[in-house]
Design an enzyme around this catalytic site. Structure first.
Site, PDB file in Angstrom:
ATOM      1  N   GLU A   9     -42.894  37.959  -1.605  1.00 59.42           N
ATOM      2  CA  GLU A   9     -43.367  39.320  -1.364  1.00 59.42           C
ATOM      3  C   GLU A   9     -42.134  40.199  -1.160  1.00 59.42           C
ATOM      4  O   GLU A   9     -41.147  39.758  -0.559  1.00 59.42           O
ATOM      5  CB  GLU A   9     -44.284  39.381  -0.143  1.00 59.42           C
ATOM      6  CG  GLU A   9     -45.490  38.453  -0.213  1.00 59.42           C
ATOM      7  CD  GLU A   9     -46.451  38.775  -1.348  1.00 59.42           C
ATOM      8  OE1 GLU A   9     -46.405  39.908  -1.869  1.00 59.42           O
ATOM      9  OE2 GLU A   9     -47.248  37.889  -1.722  1.00 59.42           O
ATOM     10  N   HIS A 150     -51.801  40.272   0.286  1.00 59.03           N
ATOM     11  CA  HIS A 150     -50.892  39.371  -0.404  1.00 59.03           C
ATOM     12  C   HIS A 150     -50.033  38.659   0.636  1.00 59.03           C
ATOM     13  O   HIS A 150     -49.322  39.295   1.420  1.00 59.03           O
ATOM     14  CB  HIS A 150     -50.001  40.150  -1.375  1.00 59.03           C
ATOM     15  CG  HIS A 150     -50.724  40.646  -2.573  1.00 59.03           C
ATOM     16  ND1 HIS A 150     -50.717  39.986  -3.787  1.00 59.03           N
ATOM     17  CD2 HIS A 150     -51.507  41.730  -2.759  1.00 59.03           C
ATOM     18  CE1 HIS A 150     -51.448  40.654  -4.662  1.00 59.03           C
ATOM     19  NE2 HIS A 150     -51.938  41.723  -4.055  1.00 59.03           N
TER      20      HIS A 150
END
Length: 228
Positions: A9, A150
Site C-alpha cells: 500500500e 485495502h
C-alpha cells in the site's frame, strides 16, 4: 517450489514524485500451499498521507508516525522474500515502488523476471472481463467480505487464493487459515484439511448433467461411477 504472494500500500502512484510505501504484506507458499509464514509491516512514509490515500487504506499520519521507516525494514523484507517468485496483482506497480525504496537504501533491486503478475494471467484467461482482485473473487466465489479497506496482508491472503484458481484450481489441502502451531514454527504434519466453507457453483449445465447421467446408465451396474 517457494513463492511469496505480495502486496503493498502506498501514498500515491509515483515514487519519483515523492510517493512512498506505507504497508507491505506477504504470504509464503510452498508447492502452492500456504505454510503459515507471513511478513507484515507498516511503514512511516516520512511524508503526510494524502486524503485520497487515507480514504483507500484507512492509514493516517497519527497511526504511521511511530512506525519504522523503510530503511529500517528493507533488509528484513529482502531476507523474507529471498529468491522466491513473487506473486503480485499488477506487479509493475509494486515492483516499481519496492525497487525505488531499495535503490534509495543502496540495496539490491528485485529483478522483474522474479514477479508473477496475476493481473496479466487473468487478462489472458478471461479477455475483456474485469480483472480486479474484487472481480476475480466474485468469479471464483472467494469470500472477500472483510476487504472494506485495502490492507496489504489481507489482500495478499485473498490474492493467494485467487492465484491458485487462476493456475488451475486450489489444492484440496490448501489453507490460509493456519493454526497456532504453524505460527509457532511447528511442522505441517499435524494439519488436516477442512471442507471449503462455500462450495463453488456448478460449472456444468443441466443439459450436460442429464447427458452424463444418461451415458452412465448405459454402462450398466458395473460402471465405476456406481461403485462406492
Amino acid at each position: 517450489m517457494r513463492e511469496v504472494v505480495l502486496d503493498t500500500e502506498t501514498t500515491g502512484f509515483d515514487p519519483e514524485k515523492g510517493d512512498r510505501i506505507v504497508e507491505i504484506g506477504a504470504v509464503e507458499l510452498m508447492g502452492h500451499m500456504a505454510t503459515g509464514k507471513t511478513y507484515h509491516q507498516y511503514i512511516n512514509p516520512e511524508r503526510a498521507m494524502p486524503e485520497e490515500a487515507f480514504q483507500v487504506h484507512g492509514l493516517g499520519d497519527d497511526f504511521l508516525r511511530d512506525k519504522p521507516k523503510f530503511a529500517q525494514v528493507g533488509q528484513a523484507f529482502l531476507d523474507f522474500i529471498g529468491d522466491a517468485n513473487l506473486v503480485i496483482h499488477n506487479a509493475a506497480f509494486d515492483i516499481k515502488f519496492l525497487n525505488a525504496e531499495l535503490r534509495w537504501m543502496g540495496l539490491p533491486q528485485i529483478p522483474w523476471e522474479q514477479a508473477i503478475d496475476t493481473l496479466e494471467i487473468a487478462r489472458k484467461r478471461f479477455p475483456g472481463s474485469p480483472a480486479s482482485l474484487d472481480a476475480l473473487c466474485r468469479r471464483f466465489n472467494i469470500d472477500n467480505s472483510s476487504r472494506t479497506l485495502h490492507g496489504a496482508l489481507l489482500d495478499s491472503e485473498i490474492l493467494a487464493e485467487v492465484y491458485l484458481e487462476l493456475i488451475g484450481g486450489r489444492q484440496p489441502d490448501f489453507g490460509l487459515s493456519t493454526t497456532a502451531q504453524h505460527r509457532a514454527g511447528q511442522g505441517s504434519q499435524d494439519w488436516t484439511p477442512r471442507p471449503r466453507p462455500t462450495p463453488l457453483a456448478p460449472r456444468i449445465t443441466e443439459k450436460e448433467a442429464a447427458a452424463h447421467s444418461e451415458f452412465v446408465a448405459k454402462l450398466g451396474d458395473g460402471a465405476l461411477w456406481l461403485k462406492s
